[in-house]
Design a protein around this motif. Structure first.
Motif, PDB file in Angstrom:
ATOM      1  N   LEU A 283      75.865 -17.048 -48.084  1.00 35.93           N
ATOM      2  CA  LEU A 283      75.327 -18.332 -47.661  1.00 35.93           C
ATOM      3  C   LEU A 283      76.488 -19.310 -47.566  1.00 35.93           C
ATOM      4  CD1 LEU A 283      72.097 -18.658 -49.854  1.00 35.93           C
ATOM      5  CD2 LEU A 283      72.332 -17.692 -47.563  1.00 35.93           C
ATOM      6  N   ARG A 284      76.410 -20.203 -46.635  1.00 31.84           N
ATOM      7  CA  ARG A 284      77.484 -21.186 -46.452  1.00 31.84           C
ATOM      8  C   ARG A 284      77.001 -22.543 -46.965  1.00 31.84           C
ATOM      9  NH1 ARG A 284      81.632 -20.624 -41.625  1.00 31.84           N
ATOM     10  NH2 ARG A 284      82.487 -19.239 -43.229  1.00 31.84           N
ATOM     11  N   CYS A 285      77.783 -23.123 -47.869  1.00 28.80           N
ATOM     12  CA  CYS A 285      77.445 -24.396 -48.480  1.00 28.80           C
ATOM     13  C   CYS A 285      78.326 -25.491 -47.876  1.00 28.80           C
ATOM     14  CB  CYS A 285      77.639 -24.311 -49.995  1.00 28.80           C
ATOM     15  SG  CYS A 285      77.180 -25.810 -50.889  1.00 28.80           S
ATOM     16  N   HIS A 286      77.696 -26.577 -47.408  1.00 26.30           N
ATOM     17  CA  HIS A 286      78.407 -27.705 -46.805  1.00 26.30           C
ATOM     18  C   HIS A 286      78.279 -28.940 -47.689  1.00 26.30           C
ATOM     19  CE1 HIS A 286      78.137 -26.038 -42.388  1.00 26.30           C
ATOM     20  NE2 HIS A 286      78.898 -25.308 -43.189  1.00 26.30           N
ATOM     21  N   LEU A 287      79.397 -29.652 -47.853  1.00 25.02           N
ATOM     22  CA  LEU A 287      79.428 -30.891 -48.632  1.00 25.02           C
ATOM     23  C   LEU A 287      80.473 -31.816 -48.016  1.00 25.02           C
ATOM     24  CD1 LEU A 287      78.732 -32.520 -51.305  1.00 25.02           C
ATOM     25  CD2 LEU A 287      80.660 -31.298 -52.336  1.00 25.02           C
ATOM     26  N   LEU A 288      80.264 -33.094 -48.056  1.00 27.62           N
ATOM     27  CA  LEU A 288      81.196 -34.177 -47.749  1.00 27.62           C
ATOM     28  C   LEU A 288      80.572 -35.210 -46.841  1.00 27.62           C
ATOM     29  CD1 LEU A 288      84.969 -33.193 -47.548  1.00 27.62           C
ATOM     30  CD2 LEU A 288      83.767 -34.545 -49.226  1.00 27.62           C
ATOM     31  N   GLN A 289      81.380 -35.808 -45.953  1.00 30.57           N
ATOM     32  CA  GLN A 289      80.940 -36.916 -45.121  1.00 30.57           C
ATOM     33  C   GLN A 289      80.546 -36.436 -43.731  1.00 30.57           C
ATOM     34  OE1 GLN A 289      84.395 -39.504 -45.267  1.00 30.57           O
ATOM     35  NE2 GLN A 289      83.273 -40.969 -46.525  1.00 30.57           N
ATOM     36  N   THR A 290      79.388 -36.864 -43.265  1.00 32.10           N
ATOM     37  CA  THR A 290      78.968 -36.567 -41.899  1.00 32.10           C
ATOM     38  C   THR A 290      78.241 -37.774 -41.322  1.00 32.10           C
ATOM     39  OG1 THR A 290      76.942 -35.592 -42.774  1.00 32.10           O
ATOM     40  CG2 THR A 290      78.728 -34.070 -42.247  1.00 32.10           C
ATOM     41  N   PRO A 291      78.514 -38.122 -40.063  1.00 28.23           N
ATOM     42  CA  PRO A 291      77.803 -39.227 -39.423  1.00 28.23           C
ATOM     43  C   PRO A 291      76.319 -38.906 -39.264  1.00 28.23           C
ATOM     44  CG  PRO A 291      79.812 -38.660 -38.235  1.00 28.23           C
ATOM     45  CD  PRO A 291      79.568 -37.570 -39.226  1.00 28.23           C
ATOM     46  N   PRO A 292      75.456 -39.909 -39.140  1.00 26.96           N
ATOM     47  CA  PRO A 292      74.010 -39.681 -39.090  1.00 26.96           C
ATOM     48  C   PRO A 292      73.536 -38.942 -37.853  1.00 26.96           C
ATOM     49  CG  PRO A 292      74.528 -41.994 -38.713  1.00 26.96           C
ATOM     50  CD  PRO A 292      75.791 -41.352 -39.176  1.00 26.96           C
ATOM     51  N   LEU A 293      74.242 -39.054 -36.726  1.00 27.28           N
ATOM     52  CA  LEU A 293      73.813 -38.405 -35.491  1.00 27.28           C
ATOM     53  C   LEU A 293      74.513 -37.068 -35.257  1.00 27.28           C
ATOM     54  CD1 LEU A 293      73.528 -41.433 -33.032  1.00 27.28           C
ATOM     55  CD2 LEU A 293      71.735 -40.306 -34.364  1.00 27.28           C
ATOM     56  N   CYS A 294      74.954 -36.460 -36.318  1.00 29.74           N
ATOM     57  CA  CYS A 294      75.568 -35.132 -36.222  1.00 29.74           C
ATOM     58  C   CYS A 294      74.530 -34.117 -36.687  1.00 29.74           C
ATOM     59  CB  CYS A 294      76.818 -35.067 -37.090  1.00 29.74           C
ATOM     60  SG  CYS A 294      77.816 -33.590 -36.811  1.00 29.74           S
ATOM     61  N   GLU A 295      74.210 -33.149 -35.826  1.00 34.12           N
ATOM     62  CA  GLU A 295      73.090 -32.251 -36.091  1.00 34.12           C
ATOM     63  C   GLU A 295      73.528 -30.793 -36.092  1.00 34.12           C
ATOM     64  OE1 GLU A 295      68.616 -32.462 -34.541  1.00 34.12           O
ATOM     65  OE2 GLU A 295      69.959 -31.553 -33.050  1.00 34.12           O
ATOM     66  N   LEU A 296      72.918 -30.041 -36.982  1.00 30.05           N
ATOM     67  CA  LEU A 296      73.136 -28.600 -37.080  1.00 30.05           C
ATOM     68  C   LEU A 296      71.805 -27.898 -36.847  1.00 30.05           C
ATOM     69  CD1 LEU A 296      74.811 -26.044 -37.933  1.00 30.05           C
ATOM     70  CD2 LEU A 296      74.176 -26.572 -40.289  1.00 30.05           C
ATOM     71  N   VAL A 297      71.778 -26.958 -35.906  1.00 30.98           N
ATOM     72  CA  VAL A 297      70.569 -26.189 -35.607  1.00 30.98           C
ATOM     73  C   VAL A 297      70.838 -24.732 -35.964  1.00 30.98           C
ATOM     74  CG1 VAL A 297      68.903 -25.501 -33.856  1.00 30.98           C
ATOM     75  CG2 VAL A 297      69.941 -27.775 -33.769  1.00 30.98           C
ATOM     76  N   VAL A 298      70.079 -24.204 -36.926  1.00 30.66           N
ATOM     77  CA  VAL A 298      70.242 -22.816 -37.375  1.00 30.66           C
ATOM     78  C   VAL A 298      68.908 -22.100 -37.208  1.00 30.66           C
ATOM     79  CG1 VAL A 298      70.890 -21.294 -39.275  1.00 30.66           C
ATOM     80  CG2 VAL A 298      71.985 -23.534 -39.042  1.00 30.66           C
ATOM     81  N   GLY A 299      68.923 -21.010 -36.448  1.00 24.74           N
ATOM     82  CA  GLY A 299      67.690 -20.265 -36.235  1.00 24.74           C
ATOM     83  C   GLY A 299      66.594 -21.088 -35.602  1.00 24.74           C
ATOM     84  N   GLY A 300      66.966 -22.056 -34.776  1.00 26.58           N
ATOM     85  CA  GLY A 300      65.983 -22.909 -34.123  1.00 26.58           C
ATOM     86  C   GLY A 300      65.506 -24.072 -34.969  1.00 26.58           C
ATOM     87  N   GLU A 301      65.996 -24.191 -36.211  1.00 25.42           N
ATOM     88  CA  GLU A 301      65.582 -25.281 -37.092  1.00 25.42           C
ATOM     89  C   GLU A 301      66.697 -26.331 -37.175  1.00 25.42           C
ATOM     90  OE1 GLU A 301      64.179 -24.105 -40.900  1.00 25.42           O
ATOM     91  OE2 GLU A 301      63.098 -22.338 -40.150  1.00 25.42           O
ATOM     92  N   PRO A 302      66.449 -27.566 -36.755  1.00 26.16           N
ATOM     93  CA  PRO A 302      67.476 -28.618 -36.844  1.00 26.16           C
ATOM     94  C   PRO A 302      67.556 -29.193 -38.257  1.00 26.16           C
ATOM     95  CG  PRO A 302      65.494 -29.484 -35.841  1.00 26.16           C
ATOM     96  CD  PRO A 302      65.236 -28.018 -36.074  1.00 26.16           C
ATOM     97  N   GLN A 303      68.746 -29.616 -38.611  1.00 26.42           N
ATOM     98  CA  GLN A 303      68.969 -30.202 -39.938  1.00 26.42           C
ATOM     99  C   GLN A 303      70.177 -31.134 -39.852  1.00 26.42           C
ATOM    100  OE1 GLN A 303      67.604 -31.159 -42.920  1.00 26.42           O
ATOM    101  NE2 GLN A 303      67.094 -29.017 -43.328  1.00 26.42           N
ATOM    102  N   CYS A 304      70.105 -32.212 -40.600  1.00 24.80           N
ATOM    103  CA  CYS A 304      71.222 -33.154 -40.669  1.00 24.80           C
ATOM    104  C   CYS A 304      71.812 -33.144 -42.070  1.00 24.80           C
ATOM    105  CB  CYS A 304      70.765 -34.569 -40.300  1.00 24.80           C
ATOM    106  SG  CYS A 304      70.265 -34.763 -38.570  1.00 24.80           S
ATOM    107  N   TRP A 305      73.096 -33.426 -42.146  1.00 25.23           N
ATOM    108  CA  TRP A 305      73.762 -33.493 -43.437  1.00 25.23           C
ATOM    109  C   TRP A 305      73.438 -34.817 -44.130  1.00 25.23           C
ATOM    110  CZ3 TRP A 305      76.106 -31.495 -39.074  1.00 25.23           C
ATOM    111  CH2 TRP A 305      76.567 -30.166 -39.152  1.00 25.23           C
ATOM    112  N   SER A 306      73.601 -34.826 -45.424  1.00 26.09           N
ATOM    113  CA  SER A 306      73.442 -36.043 -46.220  1.00 26.09           C
ATOM    114  C   SER A 306      74.689 -36.198 -47.073  1.00 26.09           C
ATOM    115  CB  SER A 306      72.192 -35.963 -47.102  1.00 26.09           C
ATOM    116  OG  SER A 306      72.057 -37.115 -47.896  1.00 26.09           O
ATOM    117  N   GLU A 307      75.356 -37.324 -46.956  1.00 31.84           N
ATOM    118  CA  GLU A 307      76.642 -37.516 -47.636  1.00 31.84           C
ATOM    119  C   GLU A 307      76.500 -37.328 -49.149  1.00 31.84           C
ATOM    120  OE1 GLU A 307      80.189 -40.859 -48.145  1.00 31.84           O
ATOM    121  OE2 GLU A 307      78.613 -41.112 -46.634  1.00 31.84           O
ATOM    122  N   GLY A 308      77.389 -36.509 -49.699  1.00 35.27           N
ATOM    123  CA  GLY A 308      77.414 -36.270 -51.135  1.00 35.27           C
ATOM    124  C   GLY A 308      76.445 -35.212 -51.619  1.00 35.27           C
ATOM    125  N   HIS A 309      75.680 -34.626 -50.689  1.00 35.20           N
ATOM    126  CA  HIS A 309      74.702 -33.603 -51.066  1.00 35.20           C
ATOM    127  C   HIS A 309      74.993 -32.310 -50.312  1.00 35.20           C
ATOM    128  CE1 HIS A 309      72.153 -36.389 -53.328  1.00 35.20           C
ATOM    129  NE2 HIS A 309      72.398 -37.269 -52.358  1.00 35.20           N
TER     130      HIS A 309
END
Length: 357
Positions: A283-309
Motif C-alpha cells: 500500500l502506498r501512504c501519502h503525507l504532506l502538503q497538497t493544494p485543494p484542487l489536486c485530485e487522485l483517482v484510484v480504481g474510479g474513486e476520486p479522493q483529495c489529500w488533506s494536509e498533515g493527514h
C-alpha cells in the motif's frame, strides 16, 4: 461335623471360566492392535494417483493448503519412474480438475508457462531457490500468482499490477486508517519535522546536484530517501528526522525492490495519465502538503489529500492524478506492506526481489 472350604470340590466350570476370561483379554488386545494397524495404514502413500485413502484426512489437508517441507524434499529423492504419477494433491477434486490449486503444479511437476516473460521466469527460479533453502510452507499464493501473471497481463481490468500479483488478497482502491494505524499515527505525529526538512531540501533547488531526480517534462521530480529498497544515504543525511521516522515504521518495505520512500513534487497544471503500480502486495501512504484542487483517482474513486493527514491507497489499481492549482503538489510517499501479506510471504518476497546494489 466340621465343614471346610477346602473339602468342597470345585466345579469344573470355575476353571473353565478363568481360561475364558484370559482368552477374552487376549482377543481384546489383538483387536486393539489390529485397529491401530488399520489407522496407520490410512496414511497417504507418495505416488498413489493423487488420491488419499481417508476422506477426512483429505479434507483436513485441503483446508491447510500448504506443503510440508519434509514431504517436498522427500519427493526429489524419488526415481524418475516413481515420478510419473502425480504426488498428493493439496486441493479439492474440483481444483485438481481445473488446475487451480496453489501447489498442484509443483507437486505434479508441471512446467512453468512457456509464454511467461523473462522477469516472471526469473522470479519463479528465485522462488524455487528460496523454497529449496527454506520451505514451501506458506508459498502457495506466491506460486499461484507467478503462474497466473501471464493471464492477468492479457486481461483488461481495473486492477492489474504489471510485475507481480498475489492472488486472494482483499483489495480496495483506498484503505482505512485502521489497516496501518500504528505507522500512520507515527507519520502524522512527526509531520512538522518532516515538513521542515522537505522545505529545507526544496529551497536548495530541485536539480540532480541537490539530490533530486527529474521524471519528465511535467515538472515532476522526486527526492528519494529509499529507492527500490536501497537507502539513498546522502538524501537521508539531509533529512535525519524523516529517516528515523521511516525506520520506526513496522510495515515499511525497505528490504526489496518493491519498496520506496521519498518526497514527490508535481508542478501546477500537470496531469499524470492512467497507470498501474507494479504489485498488489503493498500500500502506498501519502503525507504532506497538497493544494485543494489536486485530485487522485484510484480504481474510479476520486479522493483529495488533506494536509498533515495520511492517505492510504493501493496503486495496483488504475490511477490518475490531476493538478489544477497554481502551486506545487508535494507528498511524502512511503510504501507499506499490504496487511493481508503474511510474514512468511514477506520474507520470500524480500528474497525474490532482492535490490540491485
Amino acid at each position: 461335623m466340621d465343614w471346610s472350604i477346602n473339602t468342597l470340590p470345585l466345579p469344573e466350570y470355575v476353571e473353565l471360566g478363568v481360561h475364558s476370561l484370559s482368552g477374552l483379554l487376549w482377543t481384546l488386545l489383538f483387536l486393539f492392535l489390529w485397529h491401530c494397524y488399520r489407522i496407520g495404514s490410512d496414511l497417504p502413500i507418495p505416488g498413489h494417483a493423487g488420491k488419499l485413502k481417508s476422506s477426512s484426512r483429505r479434507s483436513m489437508i485441503s483446508r491447510s493448503g500448504v506443503c510440508m517441507g519434509t514431504k517436498c524434499s522427500a519427493r526429489s529423492k524419488l526415481s524418475r519412474s516413481d515420478q510419473i504419477a502425480p504426488f498428493i494433491s493439496m486441493e479439492t477434486a474440483k481444483d485438481e480438475e481445473q488446475g487451480q490449486g496453489y501447489l498442484t503444479p509443483v507437486l505434479s511437476h508441471a512446467l512453468f508457462p512457456a509464454q511467461a516473460s523473462a522477469e516472471a521466469k526469473k522470479l519463479y527460479a528465485a522462488l524455487q531457490e528460496y523454497a529449496k533453502r527454506y520451505s514451501w510452507v506458506g508459498m502457495g499464493r506466491i506460486h499461484k500468482g507467478l503462474r497466473e501473471q501471464v493471464r492477468l497481463n492479457d486481461l483488461s481490468t481495473i486492477q492489474k499490477p504489471h510485475l507481480f500479483f498475489l492472488p486472494d488478497v482483499p483489495s480496495v482502491p483506498f484503505f482505512p486508517r485502521d489497516a496501518h494505524r500504528h505507522d500512520i499515527e507515527v507519520l502524522e505525529a512527526n509531520y512538522p519535522a518532516i515538513l521542515a526538512e522537505f522545505q529545507a531540501v526544496y529551497q536548495r533547488g530541485t536539480d540532480s546536484k541537490s539530490g533530486w531526480t527529474c521524471l519528465g517534462p511535467k515538472s515532476q521530480a522526486v527526492f528519494p530517501l529509499y529507492s527500490a529498497g536501497v537507502c539513498v544515504a546522502g538524501n537521508c543525511r539531509s533529512c535525519p528526522s524523516t529517516y528515523r521516522t521511516l525506520l520506526s515504521l513496522r510495515t515499511f518495505i525497505n528490504s526489496n525492490s518493491l519498496g520506496s520512500a521519498g518526497f514527490w513534487l508535481l508542478g501546477p497544471g500537470a496531469i499524470l495519465g492512467s497507470s498501474y503500480g507494479p504489485t498488489n502486495t503493498r500500500l502506498r501512504c501519502h503525507l504532506l502538503q497538497t493544494p485543494p484542487l489536486c485530485e487522485l483517482v484510484v480504481g474510479g474513486e476520486p479522493q483529495c489529500w488533506s494536509e498533515g493527514h495520511c492517505l492510504l491507497l493501493d496503486d495496483s489499481f488504475l490511477h490518475t492524478i490531476s493538478h489544477k492549482e497554481s502551486g506545487p503538489r508535494v507528498i511524502l510517499s512511503v510504501d507499506l506492506w499490504h496487511p493481508n501479506v503474511a510474514a512468511a510471504e514477506r520474507q520470500a518476497l524480500d528474497y525474490m526481489f532482492t535490490p540491485d546494489l
